[in-house]
Write an enzyme that holds these catalytic residues in place. Structure first.
Site, PDB file in Angstrom:
ATOM      1  N   ASN A  11      52.189 -17.188  17.029  1.00  0.00           N
ATOM      2  CA  ASN A  11      50.921 -17.788  16.621  1.00  0.00           C
ATOM      3  C   ASN A  11      50.356 -16.954  15.465  1.00  0.00           C
ATOM      4  O   ASN A  11      49.808 -15.886  15.689  1.00  0.00           O
ATOM      5  CB  ASN A  11      49.954 -17.781  17.827  1.00  0.00           C
ATOM      6  N   TRP A  12      50.533 -17.476  14.271  1.00  0.00           N
ATOM      7  CA  TRP A  12      50.107 -16.698  13.097  1.00  0.00           C
ATOM      8  C   TRP A  12      48.599 -16.722  12.882  1.00  0.00           C
ATOM      9  O   TRP A  12      48.086 -16.015  12.022  1.00  0.00           O
ATOM     10  CB  TRP A  12      50.805 -17.234  11.838  1.00  0.00           C
ATOM     11  N   LYS A  13      47.900 -17.577  13.603  1.00  0.00           N
ATOM     12  CA  LYS A  13      46.441 -17.701  13.433  1.00  0.00           C
ATOM     13  C   LYS A  13      46.110 -17.909  11.951  1.00  0.00           C
ATOM     14  O   LYS A  13      46.816 -18.625  11.266  1.00  0.00           O
ATOM     15  CB  LYS A  13      45.726 -16.489  14.034  1.00  0.00           C
ATOM     16  N   HIS A 100      43.148 -22.799  22.713  1.00  0.00           N
ATOM     17  CA  HIS A 100      43.187 -21.342  22.550  1.00  0.00           C
ATOM     18  C   HIS A 100      41.768 -20.800  22.701  1.00  0.00           C
ATOM     19  O   HIS A 100      40.797 -21.449  22.299  1.00  0.00           O
ATOM     20  CB  HIS A 100      43.747 -20.994  21.160  1.00  0.00           C
ATOM     21  N   GLU A 102      40.166 -18.718  21.106  1.00  0.00           N
ATOM     22  CA  GLU A 102      39.415 -18.638  19.839  1.00  0.00           C
ATOM     23  C   GLU A 102      38.806 -19.996  19.499  1.00  0.00           C
ATOM     24  O   GLU A 102      37.739 -20.071  18.893  1.00  0.00           O
ATOM     25  CB  GLU A 102      40.329 -18.106  18.724  1.00  0.00           C
ATOM     26  N   GLU A 172      46.211 -16.517  28.885  1.00  0.00           N
ATOM     27  CA  GLU A 172      45.819 -15.548  27.868  1.00  0.00           C
ATOM     28  C   GLU A 172      44.432 -14.991  28.198  1.00  0.00           C
ATOM     29  O   GLU A 172      43.413 -15.572  27.797  1.00  0.00           O
ATOM     30  CB  GLU A 172      45.757 -16.223  26.495  1.00  0.00           C
ATOM     31  N   GLY A 178      44.474  -9.523  21.032  1.00  0.00           N
ATOM     32  CA  GLY A 178      44.202  -8.747  19.822  1.00  0.00           C
ATOM     33  C   GLY A 178      43.535  -7.401  20.081  1.00  0.00           C
ATOM     34  O   GLY A 178      43.033  -6.769  19.153  1.00  0.00           O
ATOM     35  N   GLY A 234      50.549 -13.153  19.082  1.00  0.00           N
ATOM     36  CA  GLY A 234      49.742 -13.180  17.867  1.00  0.00           C
ATOM     37  C   GLY A 234      50.155 -12.053  16.930  1.00  0.00           C
ATOM     38  O   GLY A 234      51.087 -12.187  16.124  1.00  0.00           O
ATOM     39  N   GLY A 235      49.494 -10.917  17.037  1.00  0.00           N
ATOM     40  CA  GLY A 235      49.697  -9.788  16.116  1.00  0.00           C
ATOM     41  C   GLY A 235      51.159  -9.414  15.907  1.00  0.00           C
ATOM     42  O   GLY A 235      51.611  -9.232  14.768  1.00  0.00           O
TER      43      GLY A 235
HETATM   44  P1  PGA Z   1      47.736 -11.187  20.294  1.00  0.00           P
HETATM   45  O1  PGA Z   1      47.298 -12.735  20.303  1.00  0.00           O
HETATM   46  O2  PGA Z   1      49.215 -11.160  20.594  1.00  0.00           O
HETATM   47  O3  PGA Z   1      47.404 -10.706  18.906  1.00  0.00           O
HETATM   48  O4  PGA Z   1      46.944 -10.504  21.351  1.00  0.00           O
HETATM   49  C1  PGA Z   1      47.813 -13.637  21.241  1.00  0.00           C
HETATM   50  C2  PGA Z   1      47.202 -14.993  21.060  1.00  0.00           C
HETATM   51  O5  PGA Z   1      45.996 -15.090  20.823  1.00  0.00           O
HETATM   52  O6  PGA Z   1      47.906 -16.010  21.162  1.00  0.00           O
END
Ligand code: PGA
Length: 255
Positions: A11-13, A100, A102, A172, A178, A234-235
């Site tokens: 997930n590159w966001k 998600h 976010e 999650e 993050g 993500g990261g």
């Molecule tokens: P993260 O993000 O690996 O940077 O914690 C995961 C996500 O939000 O899907």
């Protein structure tokens, strides 16, 4: 029942710029091109890069699927800033991340809308990755299960079981995303079991991913858990070498 195939999602966001998608896919293809028989992978780039990444995947790493980070429930219309699920189909998108945290927290997407998004994706044969997770406060108040199972029930309202073969869930915890502070394997085990049990009661049989500060170092501990079928990353998905190492380490537990 056949064993669930592990799934690793990038997930590159809101990261990366045009051109970087192709470079990433080339590198990942070189690193993971061999010996990945029993695993599914997808990359969910920012929407304007879906086309570029799709072309790169077809050329350099067809083994990896194309993903998206959200979609609307209508095929078209006056919805400035939204993304049509029909457009995603046309672009070759096979997976879409929905609900998600976010989106839930920063953009106030309620369960009722997430349910519509999930339904629309599944109806079009797109694998819907429905995310659930509790906040830090809810975790500290020991409300994790209550919150997550409620999100699950509400976000799956009216999602027909017949179209749900492509349903995937992701646990999650918001406090782990993050932050570098992943859930402990014990927490993940307990939550994944609760989620799987509830999903079965509701009539679904999804794969369940863990997400939240997953790294090449901690993935093995998560993948040892029976009810963890992969990771939403993500990261650690922004660097091809790191993501490839994470996938390889995750798969060692399944050989
Ligand atoms: P993260 O993000 O690996 O940077 O914690 C995961 C996500 O939000 O899907």
């Amino acid at each position: 029942m056949t064993a669930r195939v592990p799934l690793f999602a990038a997930n590159w966001k809101m990261n990366k710029l045009p051109g970087e998608g192709e470079a990433f896919v080339r590198a990942l293809g070189e690193l993971l091109g061999e010996g990945l028989d029993r695993a599914d992978l997808f990359i969910a780039p920012p929407a304007p890069m879906i086309h570029e990444v799709g072309i790169a995947l077809a050329h350099f790493f067809p083994r990896c699927s194309l993903g998206a980070q959200n979609c609307h429930w209508l095929g078209s219309g006056a919805h400035t800033g939204e993304i049509s699920p029909d457009l995603l189909v046309q672009l070759g998108v096979r997976y879409v991340i929905l609900g998600h945290s976010e989106r839930r927290i920063l953009y106030r997407e309620p369960d009722s809308e997430i349910a519509l998004r999930v339904k629309a994706a599944l109806e079009r044969g797109i694998n819907a990755v429905l995310c659930v997770g509790e906040t830090k406060e809810q975790f500290e108040q020991k409300e994790s299960k209550k919150v997550v199972l409620e999100q699950l029930r509400n976000s799956l309202a009216d999602v027909p079981k017949e179209t749900a073969a492509e349903l995937i869930l992701a646990y999650e915890p918001v406090w782990a995303i993050g932050t570098g502070l992943a859930a402990t394997p014990e927490i993940a085990e307990e939550m994944h079991l609760a989620i799987r049990t509830e999903a079965h009661v509701l009539g679904y049989h999804p794969r369940i991913l863990y997400g939240g500060s997953v790294t090449p170092e901690n993935i093995t501990a998560f993948m040892k858990i029976t009810d963890v079928d992969g990771a939403l990353v993500g990261g650690a998905s922004l660097d091809p070498a790191k993501f490839a190492a994470l996938v390889r380490a995750g798969l060692t537990t399944r050989d």
